[in-house]
Design a protein around this motif. Structure first.
Motif, PDB file in Angstrom:
ATOM      1  N   TRP A  55      11.241  21.130  16.085  1.00 46.12           N
ATOM      2  CA  TRP A  55      10.161  21.027  15.140  1.00 46.12           C
ATOM      3  C   TRP A  55      10.240  19.770  14.769  1.00 46.12           C
ATOM      4  O   TRP A  55       9.023  18.949  14.294  1.00 46.12           O
ATOM      5  N   GLU A  56      11.506  19.062  14.986  1.00 43.45           N
ATOM      6  CA  GLU A  56      11.268  17.280  14.657  1.00 43.45           C
ATOM      7  C   GLU A  56      12.426  16.844  15.458  1.00 43.45           C
ATOM      8  O   GLU A  56      13.482  17.563  15.622  1.00 43.45           O
ATOM      9  N   ASP A  57      12.486  15.462  15.784  1.00 45.71           N
ATOM     10  CA  ASP A  57      13.429  14.871  16.463  1.00 45.71           C
ATOM     11  C   ASP A  57      13.967  13.545  15.672  1.00 45.71           C
ATOM     12  O   ASP A  57      13.033  12.674  15.579  1.00 45.71           O
ATOM     13  N   LYS A  58      15.042  13.601  14.643  1.00 45.84           N
ATOM     14  CA  LYS A  58      15.135  12.308  14.043  1.00 45.84           C
ATOM     15  C   LYS A  58      15.783  11.234  15.036  1.00 45.84           C
ATOM     16  O   LYS A  58      15.810   9.939  14.351  1.00 45.84           O
ATOM     17  N   LYS A  65      11.604   8.629  17.033  1.00 42.45           N
ATOM     18  CA  LYS A  65      12.000   9.692  15.934  1.00 42.45           C
ATOM     19  C   LYS A  65      10.577  10.432  15.843  1.00 42.45           C
ATOM     20  O   LYS A  65       9.588   9.823  15.609  1.00 42.45           O
ATOM     21  N   VAL A  66      10.583  11.712  16.256  1.00 44.62           N
ATOM     22  CA  VAL A  66       9.367  12.380  16.283  1.00 44.62           C
ATOM     23  C   VAL A  66       9.320  13.254  14.992  1.00 44.62           C
ATOM     24  O   VAL A  66      10.089  14.172  14.560  1.00 44.62           O
ATOM     25  N   PRO A  67       8.288  13.025  13.934  1.00 42.24           N
ATOM     26  CA  PRO A  67       8.440  13.709  12.705  1.00 42.24           C
ATOM     27  C   PRO A  67       7.726  15.161  12.887  1.00 42.24           C
ATOM     28  O   PRO A  67       7.306  15.482  13.741  1.00 42.24           O
ATOM     29  N   CYS A  68       7.985  15.854  11.869  1.00 40.93           N
ATOM     30  CA  CYS A  68       7.662  17.361  11.795  1.00 40.93           C
ATOM     31  C   CYS A  68       6.214  17.349  11.331  1.00 40.93           C
ATOM     32  O   CYS A  68       5.997  16.671  10.250  1.00 40.93           O
ATOM     33  N   ASN A  69       5.132  18.097  11.849  1.00 39.84           N
ATOM     34  CA  ASN A  69       3.882  18.337  11.607  1.00 39.84           C
ATOM     35  C   ASN A  69       3.441  19.699  11.856  1.00 39.84           C
ATOM     36  O   ASN A  69       2.300  20.060  11.840  1.00 39.84           O
ATOM     37  N   LYS A 138       3.877  19.134  23.180  1.00 44.91           N
ATOM     38  CA  LYS A 138       3.693  20.030  22.074  1.00 44.91           C
ATOM     39  C   LYS A 138       2.660  21.175  22.439  1.00 44.91           C
ATOM     40  O   LYS A 138       2.139  21.455  23.279  1.00 44.91           O
ATOM     41  N   ARG A 153       9.564  29.406  11.290  1.00 42.55           N
ATOM     42  CA  ARG A 153       9.977  29.025  12.474  1.00 42.55           C
ATOM     43  C   ARG A 153      10.480  29.561  13.831  1.00 42.55           C
ATOM     44  O   ARG A 153      10.343  29.611  14.721  1.00 42.55           O
ATOM     45  N   HIS A 177       6.466   8.776  22.895  1.00 47.69           N
ATOM     46  CA  HIS A 177       6.480   8.089  21.706  1.00 47.69           C
ATOM     47  C   HIS A 177       7.361   6.870  22.308  1.00 47.69           C
ATOM     48  O   HIS A 177       8.449   6.902  23.133  1.00 47.69           O
TER      49      HIS A 177
END
Length: 284
Positions: A55-58, A65-69, A138, A153, A177
């Protein structure tokens, strides 16, 4: 060119990412080489089953870094590129090669082979600057609507994994990204931006103001002056500069300025007064 800051970019195709990397290298006068890349980054994967749903990748401290949306995704691949002045990863290979050359030269009946004298045996300077790229897929059909919770989730992940295992048709969106480093990430060497500006900040009348111009003067030095001597030592270079290059440059400077005097040449009446008798820039 102004100093550049770290930036984060998202595109939809690998080809777009490659174009941005090339443009970044040209704009910043830097060069990056591939350090690590997996198959999923440059190839399309037919089977997505078995990938971890996120759901996110810090990510790392510095990197993508892939934020959660609210939309689940999987990581298809990654590409990491490091500055070409980065760590030397062939140290042992170079030592082995040098040892073999030394043994070969010490053997009986060996002949003298002309070789270059290297001031340093590598251009690597342990620069830590890197470009990070991550390719993700996605799944908007499984986006959480409304209030987000761990239970929602888990339910969506179960549905998504089941759909992937049976190859159900679903909407997929691929994204690349990209994290571009800032100029402060480069260490132990000058970047192309700093190269020319290092010696011209307080010299407003220096003609050479670009890296290409500096390279052109370097070529002129080697072809017109250094090619006439067989001594390649530092003392010989300094001697050539002070005995030939600088005097020639000064004489051309005097000659160009003398030609600009009204007493030497006639100016057309339409030429403004401030352009007459105008001093020339220093030339090399």
């Amino acid at each position: 060119m102004s100093e550049y800051e770290p930036k984060y970019v998202v595109v939809n195709m690998v080809e777009e990412a490659e174009k941005l990397v090339t443009k970044f290298e040209i704009d910043t006068v830097t060069k990056f080489t591939i350090f690590s890349r997996n198959k999923g980054f440059s190839h399309d994967l037919d089977c997505l089953q078995g990938h971890r749903v996120l759901w996110e990748d810090k990510g790392q401290e510095e990197g993508v870094k892939v934020p959660c949306n609210g939309t689940p995704f999987i990581i298809l691949g990654f590409d990491v590129r490091e500055c070409h002045f980065g760590p030397d990863r062939n140290t042992m290979k170079k030592k082995k090669y040098q040892m073999e050359k030394t043994i070969e030269a010490d053997q009986d009946h060996s002949y003298t082979q002309k070789s270059r004298t290297l001031v340093q045996n590598t251009k690597k300077l342990d620069c830590p600057a890197r470009i990070y790229m991550k390719k993700i897929c996605k799944f908007p059909d499984y986006k959480i609507l409304g209030h987000d919770s761990i239970w929602k989730r888990k339910k969506q992940v179960q549905k998504l994994k089941k759909a992937l295992s049976t190859n159900e048709d679903m909407l997929r969106e691929e994204e690349i990204h990209i994290f571009f480093p800032g100029i402060e990430s480069h260490k132990n060497h000058l970047t192309g931006q700093r190269w020319v500006w290092l010696f011209r900040k307080n010299l407003f009348n220096i003609r050479v103001s670009t890296t290409n111009g500096l390279e052109r003067q370097h070529l002129k030095l080697k072809q017109d002056y250094l090619s006439q001597t067989s001594d390649k030592s530092l003392s010989s270079l300094v001697n050539v500069l002070f005995s030939q290059v600088f005097p020639d440059s000064y004489n051309r400077y005097i000659d160009y300025n003398a030609r600009s005097l009204e007493s030497i040449k006639a100016y057309a009446s339409i030429v403004p007064r401030f352009l007459k008798n105008r001093p020339r820039l220093r030339c090399w």
